[in-house]
Motif scaffolding. Structure first.
Motif, PDB file in Angstrom:
ATOM      1  N   ASP A 131      94.721   5.035 -53.624  1.00  0.00           N
ATOM      2  CA  ASP A 131      95.167   6.134 -54.481  1.00  0.00           C
ATOM      3  C   ASP A 131      94.168   7.283 -54.551  1.00  0.00           C
ATOM      4  O   ASP A 131      94.265   8.146 -55.429  1.00  0.00           O
ATOM      5  N   SER A 132      93.193   7.310 -53.647  1.00  0.00           N
ATOM      6  CA  SER A 132      92.212   8.391 -53.697  1.00  0.00           C
ATOM      7  C   SER A 132      91.565   8.597 -52.327  1.00  0.00           C
ATOM      8  O   SER A 132      91.590   7.714 -51.469  1.00  0.00           O
ATOM      9  N   PHE A 133      91.008   9.769 -52.135  1.00  0.00           N
ATOM     10  CA  PHE A 133      90.239  10.079 -50.930  1.00  0.00           C
ATOM     11  C   PHE A 133      89.403  11.314 -51.224  1.00  0.00           C
ATOM     12  O   PHE A 133      89.594  12.000 -52.236  1.00  0.00           O
ATOM     13  N   GLU A 134      88.463  11.604 -50.341  1.00  0.00           N
ATOM     14  CA  GLU A 134      87.591  12.767 -50.495  1.00  0.00           C
ATOM     15  C   GLU A 134      87.730  13.656 -49.263  1.00  0.00           C
ATOM     16  O   GLU A 134      87.703  13.171 -48.138  1.00  0.00           O
ATOM     17  N   VAL A 135      87.888  14.957 -49.496  1.00  0.00           N
ATOM     18  CA  VAL A 135      88.025  15.931 -48.412  1.00  0.00           C
ATOM     19  C   VAL A 135      86.709  16.704 -48.301  1.00  0.00           C
ATOM     20  O   VAL A 135      86.272  17.339 -49.269  1.00  0.00           O
ATOM     21  N   PHE A 136      86.081  16.662 -47.139  1.00  0.00           N
ATOM     22  CA  PHE A 136      84.766  17.279 -46.963  1.00  0.00           C
ATOM     23  C   PHE A 136      84.823  18.627 -46.259  1.00  0.00           C
ATOM     24  O   PHE A 136      83.926  19.454 -46.446  1.00  0.00           O
ATOM     25  N   THR A 137      85.827  18.849 -45.428  1.00  0.00           N
ATOM     26  CA  THR A 137      85.923  20.107 -44.701  1.00  0.00           C
ATOM     27  C   THR A 137      87.376  20.551 -44.596  1.00  0.00           C
ATOM     28  O   THR A 137      88.287  19.726 -44.576  1.00  0.00           O
TER      29      THR A 137
END
Length: 271
Positions: free
Chosen positions: A255-261
């Motif tokens: 239910d989550s993730f991180e976007v770096f670029t």
């Protein structure tokens, strides 16, 4: 020892639980040295899972820039030895000349200082520019990683094998390859897609590993606009992905993730 190129093997083991010993067995991933040779000369020896080796050889050749397209290989032969296997490849004439020049450059003078500088530059060379107007709703990331987990057949048995896959909205999982090495899995995927004449534009490359700079470089060469990985990236991987226009998504959970670029490819829901 005759390997017969099995990617997993069942071996005996002894379990110890609260001081109690019991004999059993466990399915383990196999890894063998794989020698990649071009025109009779060994280029590299990689430890890899002995499966999908044709895809591995083709993907490695493409990602290393030894060839530009599958037709640059005249032939490929896999020869099994007692300790591993050898993949013998022969190049078209134009590629043969370029490869010979490359090998001469690699065998140049050592200790002059310049060689070391050139090697460092090669390691952190800019990735291929990535283009594409792909836009994804957040739920697509979770759906893609769920499809990846279900498709990992070898890892389901051995629990110690990486995977790389291509996923496309409206189509789902296009291809998946597994290997004990995360780089190898991505090379195998690249080779499988090239053999099938599948393009990566409008698609996600999915990884079960951390994202190092080499993974970004390989995915960018494939033309994928988005990488999604279970683990975190390195700082250098983030910088290279940003420079080449690739959207790097990592630490992807249910239910989550991180976007770096390049977050513009991920659609915002709500305010």
């Amino acid at each position: 020892m005759n390997l017969h190129l099995h990617p997993i093997i069942r071996l005996p083991q002894t379990s110890v639980d609260k001081g109690m010993f019991s004999a059993g067995n466990r399915v383990l991933p196999e890894e063998v040295p794989v020698a990649l040779t071009y025109n009779g000369s060994t280029h590299a020896v990689m430890m890899a899972s002995p499966a999908d080796l044709e895809d591995f050889a083709l993907g490695f050749s493409l990602s290393e820039g030894i060839i530009a397209k599958p037709d640059d290989l005249l032939s490929m032969e896999i020869v099994e030895h007692d300790l591993g296997c050898e993949i013998r490849m022969w190049l078209q004439d134009v590629r043969s000349k370029a490869y010979r020049a490359r090998r001469r450059a690699m065998a140049g003078p050592v200790g002059c200082g310049l060689c070391g500088i050139e090697s460092l530059a090669e390691a952190v060379k800019p990735a291929s520019k990535v283009h594409g107007a792909l836009h994804l709703p957040p739920w697509a990331i979770a759906a893609a990683m769920s499809d990846l987990a279900r498709a990992q057949q070898l890892n389901r048995e051995a629990r110690a094998i990486h995977a790389a896959a291509l996923w496309r909205p409206e189509q789902g999982l296009i291809a998946i390859r597994e290997d004990v090495g995360r780089h190898n899995a991505l090379d195998k995927l690249a080779g499988a897609l090239a053999r099938a004449n599948e393009f990566c534009s409008g698609s996600l490359v999915l990884l079960t590993s951390r994202v190092s700079v080499e993974m970004v470089q390989k995915a960018a060469r494939m033309g994928a606009p988005v990488i999604v990985a279970i683990s975190a990236p390195t700082a250098l991987a983030v910088r290279v992905a940003d420079d080449c226009g690739l959207t790097l998504v990592a630490v992807a959970r249910e239910d989550s993730f991180e976007v770096f670029t390049h977050p513009e490819r991920i659609q915002r829901i709500g305010p």
